[in-house]
Design an enzyme around this catalytic site. Structure first.
Site, PDB file in Angstrom:
ATOM      1  N   GLU A   1       0.810  -1.206   0.000  1.00 40.01           N
ATOM      2  CA  GLU A   1       0.000   0.000   0.000  1.00 40.01           C
ATOM      3  C   GLU A   1       0.850   1.265   0.000  1.00 40.01           C
ATOM      4  O   GLU A   1       1.972   1.275   0.495  1.00 40.01           O
ATOM      5  CB  GLU A   1      -0.875   0.010   1.255  1.00 40.01           C
ATOM      6  CG  GLU A   1      -2.033  -0.946   1.142  1.00 40.01           C
ATOM      7  CD  GLU A   1      -2.648  -1.274   2.488  1.00 40.01           C
ATOM      8  OE1 GLU A   1      -2.002  -1.010   3.522  1.00 40.01           O
ATOM      9  OE2 GLU A   1      -3.765  -1.804   2.492  1.00 40.01           O
TER      10      GLU A   1
ATOM     11  N   ASP B   1      11.189   5.563 -18.397  1.00 39.80           N
ATOM     12  CA  ASP B   1       9.732   5.424 -18.301  1.00 39.80           C
ATOM     13  C   ASP B   1       9.113   6.775 -17.978  1.00 39.80           C
ATOM     14  O   ASP B   1       8.224   6.880 -17.135  1.00 39.80           O
ATOM     15  CB  ASP B   1       9.375   4.369 -17.243  1.00 39.80           C
ATOM     16  CG  ASP B   1       7.942   3.887 -17.383  1.00 39.80           C
ATOM     17  OD1 ASP B   1       7.292   4.228 -18.394  1.00 39.80           O
ATOM     18  OD2 ASP B   1       7.464   3.179 -16.469  1.00 39.80           O
TER      19      ASP B   1
END
Ligand code: AMP
EC number: 2.7.10.1
Length: 948
Positions: free
Chosen positions: A596, A708
């Site tokens: 998370e 990226d």
């Protein structure tokens, strides 16, 4: 405008519209004049005094054709309730727009519950009484889009609930890409897709007399705006036809085109012609020919003329001939010669072919040189020789053969064969032979020649005056072949039959040859191998050391954490270990690939607490996952720049393992832009791009290649500052959902990646610049997907064919040019990040350069866009600033409320502006938009964050 198909235009109708109005005292059809005093039909309603109004107006049935997305453009005026005395409580300032889909007309009754609401429509500007009491009409234009629609047609309905409205025009249309011819392919009329972002892929049909290029069938894409985009593939004119504009025309008479690959028709080559149009080749003139292997582009040719100056030389039964080449080679350079030999009787002269006993040297036909020797002719015989020149078309010609000829009589013949050979004595090293004289000596035999050889070896000869001879110096126990021939004045006779004789054995012992000792070979190979191995290992260690140690003087250099043998050491070299008790997790904000992502606060002893994002490593991780997770921190920890996400530290000693990063309130850039579609000024967008470029300049100076870079990997904070994020080694890209496997191996986010990186994994700062260009496009189009819904394969193909993304709506040409520069095929031609930052700074300083030229399509809703933005930060006082935006009448309002500096003005909200007592909505908007621009300019020029 050309892409629109109008379904309804109330202004175009001169007669009554006769829409249905219910109840009858509600909407009323009234003739009026538009702003150009052209008569128009309008509907009006103004029941502002009575409560509970519910007045409906329905259009006639609108057949939608093949459209899926319908545009409804309304023009209306709406009266401001404030300007109407005594209407408080009953007067409204909006109306509702509905539609109903049906397959056919449904009669004239109106049932409210069958209508689907499109929107509540409010006016941008309500009209008021002017200063002198004259009415100032403010015409509002609103555009709504409905769809996807599935029935054959629909009705529109307008519900008034107590406003004072005049509906001046209703225009209903859809968008279409009109049929065009591109690259010799016809693309039919195509209705745009049902979604805003979808492209409709359309196959092209080759125009007549054209064919598809191999593996490259023509395609185009119809955009939601009705524009054709991204042509791929093409048609080419077939053989016999050439391109003229958008069509293929036949080659004219006297011209030909042999293949679709050729661009132009060519004139018929020499000695050929055609009298038809559309020929793929030309025919040869009479007497001229084309060999099978001749391409249509070469001239037609004919057989050569006869060889010239044939001369001969005779030596007993051997004749040699010599000649010069023909005067005419027929237009070819493959001339060879052949010789025909005939033996003739003396009287009457009758000739027969010479037969196989006669020898030709070097050959009888296919002669390249201009001479030949003919041997083994009969003695005292009459011969004729014809020498003919031939070329590639001689066999096709039916015209008479042309040759040079000579007649020759031979002299004395050579002796016949020596046939009977006897072995007289065979020894170890010698053989003694004897034989009979030939049966036809044809003269006095002066000598014999004995030829001998070991099988398959070169032969030797000895000579003998008599009919016996001894051959010496032979090897023992070896098989030899012997042949004998006689010699007279007329020359040598033919050899007699082969006689095979094996010499006698010798009794001495065999000497063993000294072959290489296998043990020694193994030893040598082993030593050499060891040396190579030592060099390899040593070189490897040196290589690794070097990777760790290399640094450029003056600049900090990025160090790949993979070069550390112990990843934990890398983390602690670059990241601060935090005490878990300093971190307070507040809530979950997202999901990262390892666990998370939460938001929370970090309070370090002696420091103010700060908002942070906390990435956690889920329980049950493997050692490799832990390493990869912390790798991002090892990289991020090396960076320190306002446009690169900042690492606060890591928790590796407690559980869960955590990475603590500065908190970026607005999350990732792509989602942020989509959420605020059309809400920023061009200056604000350019400011974001400037930040990203500055971050990338820093990273490339550090020697870090991102690989990226994409809007989804940029984070945005509450001050609209953009920061580069998502660091990892190449394998981290594997987790990008945009990344797909390519043929070169490895996963690549194709739409963002430079062609050389896709093709052969050449990732450099220059390939990052390409990705940056895509990010520019994403930003200027508010998070549109690059290349829309084209497939990755089509994207690669389109880029290879030179296609580049067009300018997004409202994008200043200068910015699009910068994108195109980033997408140069040759990576050396692309700008460096340093240059990009410079260009963007210049644009921000001179906002005039960011104007979109008049006439380009502009985004319909863009309240913050001011077309003539000055550089507000150049003004020193609030007064000057107000003057620049022509709002100096409010100077006192600002002073009274205590706004004395530009900085304080830049912090104002819309409520603050209203509190100043500025009531005109238009003025509020103008001031607010100037405040926002000023704020953006300050933020990006001086880096001073102004809290929004
Ligand atoms: P990531 O694993 O880095 O892709 O993060 C997953 C999601 O968490 C992102 O898409 C963001 O929405 C959110 N996130 C990551 N880092 C931060 C941050 N520093 N501040 C706010 N949100 C973040």
């Amino acid at each position: 405008l050309l892409s629109l198909v109008i379904l309804l235009d109330s202004k175009a109708q001169q007669t009554e519209l006769e829409w249905i109005s219910y109840p009858p005292n509600g909407w009323e059809e009234i003739s009026g004049l538009d702003e150009n005093y052209t008569p128009i039909r309008t509907y009006q309603v103004c029941q502002v005094m009575e409560p509970n109004q519910n007045n409906w107006l329905r259009t006639n049935w609108i057949e939608k054709g093949d459209a899926q997305r319908i545009f409804v453009e309304l023009k209306f005026t709406l009266r401001d309730c404030n300007s109407l005395p005594g209407v408080v409580g009953t007067c409204k300032e909006t109306f509702n727009l509905y539609y109903q889909e049906t397959d056919s007309e449904v009669g004239r009754s109106l049932r409210e519950n069958q209508y689907v609401k499109i929107d509540t429509i409010a006016a941008d500007e309500s009209f008021t009484q002017g200063d002198l009491g004259e009415r100032k009409m403010k015409l509002n234009t609103e555009l709504r889009i409905i769809g996807p629609l599935s029935r054959r047609g629909f009705y529109l309905a307008f519900q008034d609930v107590g406003a004072c409205i005049a509906l001046v025009s209703v225009k209903v249309y859809y968008k279409k890409c009109w049929s065009i011819i591109e690259n010799l392919a016809t693309f039919p009329d195509t209705v745009t897709g049902s979604e805003f972002s979808s492209l409709v892929e359309v196959e092209g049909m080759c125009v007549s007399d054209a064919e598809e290029e191999a593996d490259n069938s023509p395609k185009m894409h119809c955009s939601a705006e009705g524009e054709w985009l991204v042509p791929i593939g093409k048609c080419i004119c077939r053989a016999g036809f050439h391109q003229k504009g958008d069509a293929c025309e036949p080659c004219g008479r006297g011209f030909y085109k042999s293949s679709s690959q050729d661009l132009q028709c060519s004139r018929c080559p020499a000695h050929s012609f055609n009298d038809r149009e559309g020929s793929w080749r030309c025919d040869c003139e009479d007497g001229y020919y084309r060999a099978l292997s001749d391409p249509p582009s070469v001239a037609c040719t004919r057989p050569p003329s006869a060889p010239q100056n044939l001369v001969y030389n005779i030596n007993q039964t051997t004749v040699s001939l010599e000649w010069s080449p023909p005067a005419d080679t027929g237009g070819r350079n493959d001339v060879t010669y052949r010789v025909i030999c005939r033996r003739c009787s003396w009287e009457p002269e009758e000739c027969v072919p010479c037969g196989p006993n006669v020898g030709f040297s070097p050959a009888q036909s296919g002669l390249v040189d201009t001479y030949v020797t003919i041997v083994d002719l009969l003695a005292h015989a009459n011969y004729t020789f014809e020498v003919e020149a031939v070329n590639g078309v001689s066999d096709l010609s039916r015209t008479q053969r042309l040759f040079a000829a000579v007649s020759i009589a031979t002299g004395q013949a050579a002796p016949s064969q020596v046939s009977e050979v006897i072995k007289e004595k065979v020894q170890q090293r010698s053989v003694q032979l004897s034989w009979q004289e030939p049966q036809q000596p044809n003269g006095v035999i002066t000598e014999y020649e004995i030829k001998y050889y070991e099988k398959d070896r070169i032969y030797s000869t000895v000579r003998s005056k008599s009919t016996s001879a001894t051959v010496n110096n032979l090897k023992p126990s070896t098989a030899y072949v012997f042949q004998i021939r006689a010699f007279t004045e007329a020359g040598y006779g033919t050899y007699g039959p082969r006689v095979e004789i094996t010499t006698k054995e010798e009794n001495t012992a065999t000497i063993v040859s000294s072959e290489q000792n296998p043990v020694i070979i193994i030893a040598v190979v082993a030593v050499a191998g060891t040396i190579i191995l030592v060099f390899m290992v040593f070189g490897f260690i040196i290589g690794r050391r070097y990777a760790l140690a290399v640094k450029f003087p003056g600049t900090k250099t990025y160090i790949d954490p993979e070069t550390y043998e112990d990843p934990n050491r890398a983390v602690h070299q670059f990241a601060k270990e935090l005490d878990a008790s300093c971190i307070k997790i507040e809530r979950v904000i997202g999901a990262g690939e390892f666990g998370e992502v939460c938001s929370g606060r970090l309070k370090l002893p002696g420091k103010r607490d700060v908002s942070v994002a906390i990435k956690t490593l889920k329980v049950g991780y493997t050692e490799k996952q832990r390493r990869d997770f912390l790798c991002e921190a090892s990289i991020m920890g090396q960076f320190d720049h306002p446009n690169v996400v900042h690492l606060e530290g890591v928790v590796t000693r407690g559980k869960p393992v955590m990475i603590v990063i500065e908190y970026m309130e607005n999350g990732s850039l792509d989602a942020f832009l989509r959420k605020h579609d059309g809400q920023f000024t061009v200056i604000q967008l350019v400011g974001m791009l400037r930040g990203i470029a500055a971050g990338m300049r820093y990273l490339s100076d550090m020697g870090y290649v991102h690989r990226d870079l994409a809007a989804r990997n940029i984070l945005v904070n509450s001050n609209l500052v953009c920061k580069v994020s998502d660091f990892g080694l190449s394998r981290v890209i594997d987790d990008d959902p945009e990344a797909v496997y390519t043929t070169t191996g490895g996963k690549i986010p194709v739409r963002w990646t430079a062609p050389e990186a896709i093709q052969y994994r050449k990732f450099t700062s220059a390939s990052d610049v390409w990705s940056y260009g895509i990010v520019m496009w994403e930003v200027m189009s508010y998070g549109e997907r690059p290349y829309w819904d084209m497939s990755n394969q089509d994207v690669i193909k389109a880029i290879e064919e030179g296609y580049r993304l067009p300018a997004p709506m409202d994008c200043p040409p200068g910015l699009h040019q910068l994108m195109l520069d980033c997408w140069q095929k040759d990576r050396a031609e692309r700008p460096k990040f340093d240059q990009i930052v410079g260009i963007l700074d210049k644009m921000i300083r001179n906002p005039n350069t960011l104007k979109t030229p008049v006439g380009t399509c502009t985004r319909p809703i863009s309240p913050l866009l001011d077309q003539s933005t000055p550089d507000f930060t150049a003004f020193r006082s609030v007064g000057e600033w107000l003057e620049a935006i022509k709002m100096e009448r409010y100077r006192d309002n600002f002073t009274a409320a205590g706004y004395s500096s530009l900085e304080s003005v830049a912090r104002m909200s819309i409520e603050d502006v209203m509190r100043l007592g500025i009531t005109l909505v238009g003025h509020q908007k103008k001031i607010m938009s100037s405040i926002q621009t000023t704020r953006a300019q300050m933020l990006h020029l001086h880096g001073t964050g102004v809290q929004v």
